[in-house]
Design an enzyme around this catalytic site. Structure first.
Site, PDB file in Angstrom:
ATOM      1  N   GLY A  90      51.915  43.284  -3.720  1.00  0.00           N
ATOM      2  CA  GLY A  90      53.124  42.536  -3.431  1.00  0.00           C
ATOM      3  C   GLY A  90      53.695  41.821  -4.639  1.00  0.00           C
ATOM      4  O   GLY A  90      52.968  41.418  -5.546  1.00  0.00           O
TER       5      GLY A  90
ATOM      6  N   HIS B 223      55.275  44.799  -0.274  1.00  0.00           N
ATOM      7  CA  HIS B 223      56.352  43.862   0.028  1.00  0.00           C
ATOM      8  C   HIS B 223      56.837  43.119  -1.210  1.00  0.00           C
ATOM      9  O   HIS B 223      56.069  42.767  -2.100  1.00  0.00           O
ATOM     10  CB  HIS B 223      55.887  42.845   1.076  1.00  0.00           C
ATOM     11  CG  HIS B 223      54.685  42.055   0.643  1.00  0.00           C
ATOM     12  ND1 HIS B 223      54.773  40.884  -0.074  1.00  0.00           N
ATOM     13  CD2 HIS B 223      53.367  42.268   0.826  1.00  0.00           C
ATOM     14  CE1 HIS B 223      53.571  40.409  -0.305  1.00  0.00           C
ATOM     15  NE2 HIS B 223      52.691  41.233   0.226  1.00  0.00           N
ATOM     16  N   ASP B 224      58.142  42.917  -1.273  1.00  0.00           N
ATOM     17  CA  ASP B 224      58.797  42.087  -2.286  1.00  0.00           C
ATOM     18  C   ASP B 224      58.701  42.646  -3.699  1.00  0.00           C
ATOM     19  O   ASP B 224      58.951  41.926  -4.670  1.00  0.00           O
ATOM     20  CB  ASP B 224      58.234  40.653  -2.266  1.00  0.00           C
ATOM     21  CG  ASP B 224      58.331  40.012  -0.893  1.00  0.00           C
ATOM     22  OD1 ASP B 224      59.465  39.803  -0.419  1.00  0.00           O
ATOM     23  OD2 ASP B 224      57.278  39.749  -0.285  1.00  0.00           O
TER      24      ASP B 224
END
Length: 264
Positions: free
Chosen positions: A145, A127-128
């Site tokens: 992440g 994520h991200d």
């Protein structure tokens, strides 16, 4: 309602949920699942057993191989179903069993991938993450992440990168590297934990860098790693080099974004 261009070829064994937008000349093989909030650009080819979910935008001429999972719920325990996105650019090659997870509200809400990247078998992009253009992540490479890869980064197979790490442009990480701190532009690194061992000169030659520019980059490398000075002490000298060599400006931009300290 689906928005599927008539030129698209979709296997009757795949599921395309209402609301999905599929562009011109897209090919979708059997046993794929395309979610209702997915947009797929023109001339993209998707092999069998691919799952694309969430608010996901995929650009043009991408090639996605079997068993890839894109835009799925991330593995961050703070995630509670917020509306977050996955954005992928053009002409990327996403090989078998690659996983790319959607962003989190706390991390800015977007997992973002640029153009012309190659993600080899079994890579994980959490994520991200933000990935630039023309990067390569070899087999089983893992990004935690919030990792940033600038342009032209090569990540060797079986390597893992800690959350929030920034990898500068033109970096080459050797296979099996465990990277827990930021890696400045143009550097070659390897090991557990990864340490620098020179400038990626061969990569720079292949990309057309002139000798004078590569010489300046080597001088900056020596300032960082062989001068015995602190980063604060060498930055003014790097700024001096940047006045005559634009490529050195990447170092200064990198230092502004670095939060975990650079590898030593």
């Amino acid at each position: 309602m689906q928005f599927i261009d008539p030129s698209t070829k979709i296997s009757p064994f795949s599921i395309i949920e209402d609301g999905a937008v599929i562009g011109n000349n897209v090919e979708i093989g059997p046993f794929c699942v395309i979610g209702k909030d997915v947009k797929i650009g023109d001339n993209t080819k998707i092999h069998s057993h691919v799952v694309i979910q969430g608010d996901t935008e995929i650009g043009e001429a991408n090639h996605i191989f079997q068993f890839a999972s894109i835009g799925e719920i991330n593995q961050d325990l703070k995630y509670n179903g917020e509306l977050t996105k996955t954005i992928i650019g053009n002409r990327n090659r996403i090989r078998e069993s690659v996983t790319i997870h959607r962003g989190t509200k706390q991390g800015g809400g977007v997992t973002r991938i640029g153009d012309d990247n190659l993600f080899m078998i079994n890579c994980h992009i959490a994520h991200d993450c933000t990935i630039g253009h023309r990067c390569i992540i070899a087999n089983n490479g893992t990004l935690a992440g919030h990792v940033t890869l600038d342009d032209f980064v090569i990540v060797g197979g079986m390597s893992a990168i800690h959350q929030f790490v920034v990898i500068g442009a033109h970096v080459m990480l050797g296979g099996g590297s465990m990277v827990s701190q930021d890696v400045p532009p143009y550097v070659m690194a390897q090991g557990n934990h990864a340490h620098p061992f020179g400038v990626n000169l061969e990569g720079l030659k292949r990309r057309g860098f002139e000798k004078a520019t590569m010489h300046a980059i080597r001088n900056v490398y020596k300032l960082l790693y062989r001068s015995g000075k602190t980063l604060e002490e060498v930055i003014p000298e790097i700024e001096h080099y940047a006045k005559t060599e634009a490529a050195i400006g990447l170092f200064l931009d990198f230092f502004k974004r670095s939060t975990r300290g650079i590898i030593r």
